[in-house]
Scaffold this motif. Sequence first.
Motif, PDB file in Angstrom:
ATOM      1  N   GLY A  13     -32.692   2.710  12.772  1.00 18.22           N
ATOM      2  CA  GLY A  13     -33.175   2.373  11.437  1.00 18.22           C
ATOM      3  C   GLY A  13     -34.175   1.232  11.482  1.00 18.22           C
ATOM      4  N   ASN A  14     -35.258   1.376  10.748  1.00 22.70           N
ATOM      5  CA  ASN A  14     -36.297   0.343  10.678  1.00 22.70           C
ATOM      6  C   ASN A  14     -36.672   0.144   9.211  1.00 22.70           C
ATOM      7  N   LYS A  15     -36.364  -1.029   8.670  1.00 27.09           N
ATOM      8  CA  LYS A  15     -36.604  -1.283   7.246  1.00 27.09           C
ATOM      9  C   LYS A  15     -38.085  -1.397   6.912  1.00 27.09           C
ATOM     10  N   SER A  16     -38.940  -1.501   7.924  1.00 28.85           N
ATOM     11  CA  SER A  16     -40.375  -1.600   7.674  1.00 28.85           C
ATOM     12  C   SER A  16     -41.032  -0.242   7.470  1.00 28.85           C
ATOM     13  N   PRO A  33     -37.104   5.454   8.742  1.00 24.10           N
ATOM     14  CA  PRO A  33     -36.848   4.581   7.591  1.00 24.10           C
ATOM     15  C   PRO A  33     -35.398   4.652   7.138  1.00 24.10           C
ATOM     16  N   LEU A  34     -34.958   3.621   6.461  1.00 22.90           N
ATOM     17  CA  LEU A  34     -33.608   3.613   5.927  1.00 22.90           C
ATOM     18  C   LEU A  34     -33.493   4.684   4.848  1.00 22.90           C
ATOM     19  N   GLY A  35     -32.373   5.381   4.848  1.00 25.98           N
ATOM     20  CA  GLY A  35     -32.194   6.488   3.914  1.00 25.98           C
ATOM     21  C   GLY A  35     -32.426   7.836   4.552  1.00 25.98           C
ATOM     22  N   THR A  36     -32.607   7.863   5.879  1.00 28.83           N
ATOM     23  CA  THR A  36     -32.841   9.128   6.576  1.00 28.83           C
ATOM     24  C   THR A  36     -31.515   9.839   6.849  1.00 28.83           C
ATOM     25  N   GLU A  82     -26.174   9.489   8.874  1.00 28.40           N
ATOM     26  CA  GLU A  82     -27.217   8.942   8.015  1.00 28.40           C
ATOM     27  C   GLU A  82     -27.578   7.550   8.509  1.00 28.40           C
ATOM     28  N   ILE A  83     -28.829   7.214   8.375  1.00 25.33           N
ATOM     29  CA  ILE A  83     -29.307   5.881   8.748  1.00 25.33           C
ATOM     30  C   ILE A  83     -29.534   5.089   7.467  1.00 25.33           C
TER      31      ILE A  83
END
Length: 337
Positions: free
Chosen positions: A52-55, A94-97, A110-111
């Motif tokens: 996960g990468n919040k950017s 991205p987060l939410g994948t 889920e990420i």
Amino acid sequence: MTEGNFVDYVKIYVSSGKGGKGSTHLHREKFIEKGGPDGGDGGRGGHVFLVGNKSLWTLFHLKFARHIKAGHGGDGGSSRSTGADGEDKFIEVPLGTVVKDHETGEVIFEITEHGQKEILVKGGKGGLGNWHFRTSTNQTPRYSQPGMPIEERDVLLELKVLADVGLVGFPNAGKSTLLSVLTSAKPKIADYPFTTLKPNLGIVAYRDFQSFVIADIPGIIEGAAEGKGLGHYFLRHIERNSTLLFLIPADADDIKEQYDILIDELRRYNPELLDKDRIIAISKTDMLDDELKVEMKAELDKQFNGTPYLFISSVAQQGLTELKDKLWAMLNTPAVE
């Protein structure tokens, strides 16, 4: 990020590395003609991870990288030396994948957090060298284990936008305009349906340097739960919003009827969506005089039966501070156990 660069659905093929084979080497050195087995183990194959990468806000970087393979493990060597491990592959998302198996449709994981790391496919285990197979009756084994084979699968990556507030409404209800005045987002705005074809995210600046994220979801049409219009393409993005903001224009033929249709589409897609906090904003009210607003309010009080609502105008910037106050209060009210 341009609209064309927003990708929220992609299929990829992933393959781990195979394990290296164990060695069948027999020890040899000067004055020792028949040393015992000293074959080392093979190295493990590389794993494929999702991180996960919040950017990141989109899966666009995976659009043209559909085949991802980890490295193979090295073979074992003499002197009980272990082969090198295969190179691991890390796929940032991205987060939410949401990750699904392509064949079964089953959700794998889920990420949702930055730095969260999950294995998609495991590398094959390295084979044991002949050193492990020596016994008192078989002191010179000339065999070893092969490495375990690769693991491969086709997976679907679906992005469900992570936002605090989801803007829900029919096409041309004024969602993009509201997002543009509440945030610094620059969505495409025009006076025709389906201007928004991708979710737009914006950060709403609030008091004391606080903020929350709002998402402009593409407009719902009747029958969207069955896939009409943009159908499931946008409905999945609503699933992760903690609060739903229904936007209905004041010039609608029947405000309550539009609200009921929106609620029904969400219920048919996923009944759990109706458990979320919701608030209704009647937009484009700058065209109403005070007397008409009073009449509408008396009628809406009966129709909405306790569901909070307010009058706003994005163009005239009326009621926006009150809207932000209400949204902030809803987002920060502790859940009742």
